[in-house]
Design a protein around this motif. Structure first.
Motif, PDB file in Angstrom:
ATOM      1  N   TYR A  89      33.481  39.457  46.498  1.00  0.00           N
ATOM      2  CA  TYR A  89      34.934  39.443  46.374  1.00  0.00           C
ATOM      3  C   TYR A  89      35.507  38.212  47.082  1.00  0.00           C
ATOM      4  O   TYR A  89      36.350  37.496  46.523  1.00  0.00           O
ATOM      5  N   SER A  95      39.829  33.768  41.641  1.00  0.00           N
ATOM      6  CA  SER A  95      40.257  34.998  40.953  1.00  0.00           C
ATOM      7  C   SER A  95      41.324  35.718  41.769  1.00  0.00           C
ATOM      8  O   SER A  95      41.398  35.574  42.999  1.00  0.00           O
ATOM      9  N   VAL A  98      43.034  42.664  42.068  1.00  0.00           N
ATOM     10  CA  VAL A  98      43.829  43.713  41.418  1.00  0.00           C
ATOM     11  C   VAL A  98      43.670  44.997  42.226  1.00  0.00           C
ATOM     12  O   VAL A  98      42.539  45.436  42.500  1.00  0.00           O
ATOM     13  N   VAL A 100      43.352  48.795  43.218  1.00  0.00           N
ATOM     14  CA  VAL A 100      42.754  49.962  42.571  1.00  0.00           C
ATOM     15  C   VAL A 100      43.016  51.195  43.426  1.00  0.00           C
ATOM     16  O   VAL A 100      43.151  51.108  44.649  1.00  0.00           O
ATOM     17  N   ARG A 120      40.980  46.410  46.435  1.00  0.00           N
ATOM     18  CA  ARG A 120      41.193  45.506  45.316  1.00  0.00           C
ATOM     19  C   ARG A 120      39.851  45.094  44.730  1.00  0.00           C
ATOM     20  O   ARG A 120      38.836  45.052  45.438  1.00  0.00           O
ATOM     21  N   LYS A 122      37.951  42.034  42.102  1.00  0.00           N
ATOM     22  CA  LYS A 122      38.044  40.722  41.476  1.00  0.00           C
ATOM     23  C   LYS A 122      36.953  40.604  40.428  1.00  0.00           C
ATOM     24  O   LYS A 122      35.886  41.228  40.544  1.00  0.00           O
ATOM     25  N   THR A 123      37.216  39.786  39.415  1.00  0.00           N
ATOM     26  CA  THR A 123      36.229  39.552  38.362  1.00  0.00           C
ATOM     27  C   THR A 123      36.130  38.065  38.057  1.00  0.00           C
ATOM     28  O   THR A 123      37.023  37.282  38.398  1.00  0.00           O
ATOM     29  N   SER A 128      36.360  42.383  32.445  1.00  0.00           N
ATOM     30  CA  SER A 128      37.661  43.038  32.612  1.00  0.00           C
ATOM     31  C   SER A 128      37.747  43.778  33.945  1.00  0.00           C
ATOM     32  O   SER A 128      36.734  44.120  34.568  1.00  0.00           O
ATOM     33  N   THR A 129      38.979  44.039  34.337  1.00  0.00           N
ATOM     34  CA  THR A 129      39.215  44.829  35.555  1.00  0.00           C
ATOM     35  C   THR A 129      38.628  46.224  35.403  1.00  0.00           C
ATOM     36  O   THR A 129      38.069  46.797  36.349  1.00  0.00           O
ATOM     37  N   GLU A 130      38.745  46.786  34.199  1.00  0.00           N
ATOM     38  CA  GLU A 130      38.227  48.136  33.950  1.00  0.00           C
ATOM     39  C   GLU A 130      36.722  48.209  34.202  1.00  0.00           C
ATOM     40  O   GLU A 130      36.222  49.166  34.820  1.00  0.00           O
ATOM     41  N   SER A 162      43.900  51.284  38.010  1.00  0.00           N
ATOM     42  CA  SER A 162      44.315  49.962  38.509  1.00  0.00           C
ATOM     43  C   SER A 162      45.833  49.924  38.515  1.00  0.00           C
ATOM     44  O   SER A 162      46.501  50.620  37.737  1.00  0.00           O
ATOM     45  N   ILE A 186      31.514  40.350  40.023  1.00  0.00           N
ATOM     46  CA  ILE A 186      32.646  41.193  40.404  1.00  0.00           C
ATOM     47  C   ILE A 186      32.557  41.465  41.901  1.00  0.00           C
ATOM     48  O   ILE A 186      31.514  41.260  42.527  1.00  0.00           O
TER      49      ILE A 186
END
Length: 219
Positions: A89, A95, A98, A100, A120, A122-123, A128-130, A162, A186
């Motif tokens: 991260y 990045s 986001v 969560v 949070r 990061k990707t 995707s965040t999902e 998220s 990620i």
């Protein structure tokens, strides 16, 4: 008569000798070498059980078999490690993190719990965040129970989401799947927990909150 008394005395002496010999054979001091050796081996096993030799008082085969399964020898992926994902991260500097959250969602429960922000993700690239949430959902849920032990009990089932603006978006763990190797692209950073030291930083001798920059947690 004298001969009968002498004979009786000899019988008494013989019986006493036999009783004494029987006592010797049952006394631990007079165990045979093989039996004593077996006892010494048993004592060694008991004392070494607490040092990881057999994983406890159970058989060593059971301990070895269990550790092999835990290491990822089965069909499922190996669990992610908090420190490794935190480092990733931090390294994803380009990045944006986001937020969560997690909420309690037990079976048969009419109303689900309130969302609680846990950290949070990061990707990198097109991940995707999902997918990042689903792949790291174990770390996220564990940290939720660490931060809010009275709200998230050990046996509670939870859901993940998220934060999009001010709205929480539910993420279905069965809908999004990750691929091997994606865990390196990620990362997850949890909200700092002073009690355990998870996700905490020290700066100038003070415990600071890197989650909310500049905030001092304790002196």
């Amino acid at each position: 008569i004298k001969q009968m008394k002498l004979f009786s005395t000899e019988i008494v002496v013989l019986l006493a000798a036999l009783a004494s010999a029987s006592a010797f054979t049952t006394s631990p001091t007079f165990l045979t070498p093989n039996v004593a050796s077996d006892l010494r081996r048993t004592e060694v096993v008991v004392h070494m059980a607490g040092f990881g030799g057999g994983g406890g008082m159970g058989g060593s085969k059971k301990g070895k078999k269990g550790s092999k399964k835990k290491s990822g020898g089965g069909g499922g992926p190996a669990p992610l490690k908090p420190k490794a994902q935190w480092d990733r991260y931090v390294n994803l500097k380009k990045s944006t993190g986001v937020s969560v959250g997690v909420r309690v969602a037990n079976d048969g429960q009419e109303e689900k719990g309130e969302w609680s922000e846990v950290g949070r993700v990061k990707t990198e690239g097109d991940i995707s965040t999902e997918v990042a949430v689903v792949m790291q959902r174990g770390l996220i849920a564990e940290h939720a129970k660490r931060l809010f032990p009275l709200q998230f009990l050990p046996k509670d089932k939870v859901e993940w989401a998220s934060l999009d603006g001010e709205e929480w978006t539910l993420i279905d763990k069965n809908e999004f799947k990750g691929e091997p190797g994606m865990e390196k692209k990620i990362g997850f950073q949890g909200k700092p927990d002073v009690g355990t030291g998870f996700y905490c930083h020290y700066q100038d001798g003070k415990l600071v909150d890197r989650y909310d920059e500049g905030k001092t947690l304790s002196k």
